[in-house]
Design an enzyme around this catalytic site. Structure first.
Site, PDB file in Angstrom:
ATOM      1  N   ARG A 104      -3.362   9.244  20.707  1.00  0.00           N
ATOM      2  CA  ARG A 104      -3.995  10.579  20.866  1.00  0.00           C
ATOM      3  C   ARG A 104      -4.502  10.851  21.922  1.00  0.00           C
ATOM      4  NH1 ARG A 104      -6.979   7.757  15.332  1.00  0.00           N
ATOM      5  NH2 ARG A 104      -6.138   8.750  14.282  1.00  0.00           N
ATOM      6  N   ASN A 128     -12.226  -4.561   1.713  1.00  0.00           N
ATOM      7  CA  ASN A 128     -10.693  -4.851   2.261  1.00  0.00           C
ATOM      8  C   ASN A 128     -10.787  -5.852   2.364  1.00  0.00           C
ATOM      9  OD1 ASN A 128     -10.266  -2.401   1.757  1.00  0.00           O
ATOM     10  ND2 ASN A 128     -10.739  -1.738   4.489  1.00  0.00           N
ATOM     11  N   GLY A 181       1.193  -1.025  -0.127  1.00  0.00           N
ATOM     12  CA  GLY A 181       0.478   0.605  -0.060  1.00  0.00           C
ATOM     13  C   GLY A 181       0.643   1.089  -0.058  1.00  0.00           C
ATOM     14  N   ALA A 182       0.849   2.239  -0.888  1.00  0.00           N
ATOM     15  CA  ALA A 182       1.660   3.031  -1.406  1.00  0.00           C
ATOM     16  C   ALA A 182       1.117   4.785  -1.811  1.00  0.00           C
ATOM     17  CB  ALA A 182       2.368   2.717  -2.915  1.00  0.00           C
ATOM     18  N   HIS A 190     -10.007  -1.393  17.690  1.00  0.00           N
ATOM     19  CA  HIS A 190      -9.592   0.053  17.876  1.00  0.00           C
ATOM     20  C   HIS A 190     -10.693   0.529  17.113  1.00  0.00           C
ATOM     21  CE1 HIS A 190      -7.451   3.148  15.518  1.00  0.00           C
ATOM     22  NE2 HIS A 190      -7.584   2.536  14.167  1.00  0.00           N
ATOM     23  N   VAL A 229      -1.957  -2.759   9.179  1.00  0.00           N
ATOM     24  CA  VAL A 229      -2.932  -1.441   9.691  1.00  0.00           C
ATOM     25  C   VAL A 229      -4.588  -0.926   8.986  1.00  0.00           C
ATOM     26  CG1 VAL A 229      -2.302   0.999   8.983  1.00  0.00           C
ATOM     27  CG2 VAL A 229      -0.334  -1.137   9.704  1.00  0.00           C
ATOM     28  N   THR A 230      -4.515  -2.077   7.677  1.00  0.00           N
ATOM     29  CA  THR A 230      -5.449  -1.588   7.170  1.00  0.00           C
ATOM     30  C   THR A 230      -7.367  -1.323   8.036  1.00  0.00           C
ATOM     31  OG1 THR A 230      -4.990  -2.907   5.096  1.00  0.00           O
ATOM     32  CG2 THR A 230      -7.690  -2.209   5.450  1.00  0.00           C
ATOM     33  N   ASN A 231      -7.975  -1.022   8.194  1.00  0.00           N
ATOM     34  CA  ASN A 231      -9.261  -1.173   8.940  1.00  0.00           C
ATOM     35  C   ASN A 231     -10.253  -1.982   8.310  1.00  0.00           C
ATOM     36  OD1 ASN A 231      -8.375   0.299  11.469  1.00  0.00           O
ATOM     37  ND2 ASN A 231      -8.385   2.225  10.161  1.00  0.00           N
TER      38      ASN A 231
END
Ligand code: APR
Length: 335
Positions: free
Chosen positions: A155, A99, A13-14, A179, A122-124
């Site tokens: 955060r 996804n 994923g760029a 998450h 990392v992908t949701n």
């Protein structure tokens, strides 16, 4: 002189998160980086641009871009950020399925060529995509780790530091759970220079800080209008890569497959994890108060709902996807 064999880290994923992460990792100067994306020219162009920054910034990391997986062979760590963001009119389930198709196909390609790698997801929706990657890769749980808690905690720490005009170095915070909406901030264990935050911030104010951390992703989406956060997410993933690559043994909140820890079996959920060479060294079972454990179980339950959806539509994902299992929660109310 450079080491004879440099470590290799692949970022799939760029886009915003992947490219920013690749830049952060290249600047660490401890590995060569392969950037992969399906869009023709995108990973090649960004990789070349990063390579050409090396003489100015001062790194020797070789950054390569590719639309295929040949160059990724033998990677030590693979970070997966590929996927789509939710678009207007797209239901949450549509996003999950879209996804899931991306993750299943990427993980197959990656796992075949780098069978000993550690996958950082990392992908949701994060916890579910990590669980899918675990099933599809067939890797042991030590080598499939989801990035969420480091970001959620950052955060929370940011808002505590701003509230008290304190240095972020003095703010330690704990965020567990899945998450997103169901994350579980452990304010009891969150401190500023060792002082519990509850002694420094009034309860109502603290609750609004917790809520802001919980909504942290949405706050940025609303500001950006197109796209979602990527500076903090890429920094969070890079910190996990540091811990794994440099074997720092840091304890960071990450999403991993639980095997009975915290009364959760067979589900990816965010918990404190020690990371080092080979990925997960150990799940650190901090003692939770009953209401904290119940909140963690509610969070795990939300992950289970997505897993059940994926499991029921496995044939729509494409290829052979092994059963994702049904999570089991024991020892606390899940209502
Ligand atoms: N193989 C490789 N790359 C893919 C594939 C695929 N099958 N499908 C999509 N991609 C690429 C896209 O071409 C795009 O360049 O993934 C990239 C995603 O980048 P962005 O759209 O910029 O999204 P980004 O902000 O980087 O977020 C990526 O991380 O934080 C999470 O929620 C976020 O799931 C999202 C992911």
């Amino acid at each position: 002189m450079l080491a004879a064999v440099r470590a290799k880290i692949t970022v799939v994923g760029a886009g915003n998160v992947g490219a920013t992460l690749a830049q952060r990792l290249a600047e660490r100067n401890y590995a060569d980086i392969v950037l992969v994306d399906i869009v023709e020219g995108l990973p090649q162009g960004k990789a070349l641009d990063m390579l050409e920054a090396g003489p100015i910034v001062g790194y020797d990391s070789v950054v390569t871009g590719s639309n295929g997986y040949e160059e990724t062979a033998g990677s030590d760590i693979v970070v997966i950020t590929s996927g789509v963001a939710r678009k207007p009119g797209m239901s949450r389930d549509d996003l999950v399925m879209t996804n899931a198709r991306v993750i299943a196909s990427v993980v197959r390609d990656v796992a075949r060529r780098s069978p000993d790698s550690v996958l950082v997801m990392v992908t949701n929706p994060l916890d579910a995509m990590a669980q899918l990657a675990h099933a599809v890769s067939g890797f042991p749980r030590e080598r499939v780790i989801g990035m969420a808690g480091v970001l959620d905690t950052a955060r929370f720490r940011t808002f505590i530091a701003r509230e008290l005009d304190a240095s972020i170095e003095d703010v330690d915070a704990y965020v567990l759970g899945g998450h997103g909406d169901t994350m579980v901030p452990l304010t009891r264990l969150s401190t500023v220079a060792g002082i519990p935050v509850a002694e420094l911030i009034a309860p109502q104010r603290l609750e609004s800080i917790v809520q802001r951390a919980r909504d942290g992703g949405a706050e940025i989406v609303n500001l950006l209008k197109t796209g979602s956060a990527y500076y903090a997410p890429s920094a969070a993933a890079a910190q996990m890569v540091d811990a794994i690559h440099l074997d720092t043994r840091r304890i960071l909140p990450c999403s991993v497959m639980l095997k009975g820890e915290f009364g959760i079996q067979g589900l990816f959920t965010g918990v404190p994890c020690q990371l080092g060479t080979g990925g997960l060294v150990e799940v650190v079972e901090v003692k939770l108060e009953p209401e904290e454990r119940a909140a963690l179980h509610r969070s795990a339950n939300a992950v289970r709902e997505v897993i059940e959806l994926l499991d029921s539509r496995r044939s729509d994902i494409g290829g052979t996807v092994p059963p994702l299992g049904t999570g089991v929660l024991v020892g606390a109310s899940t209502s």
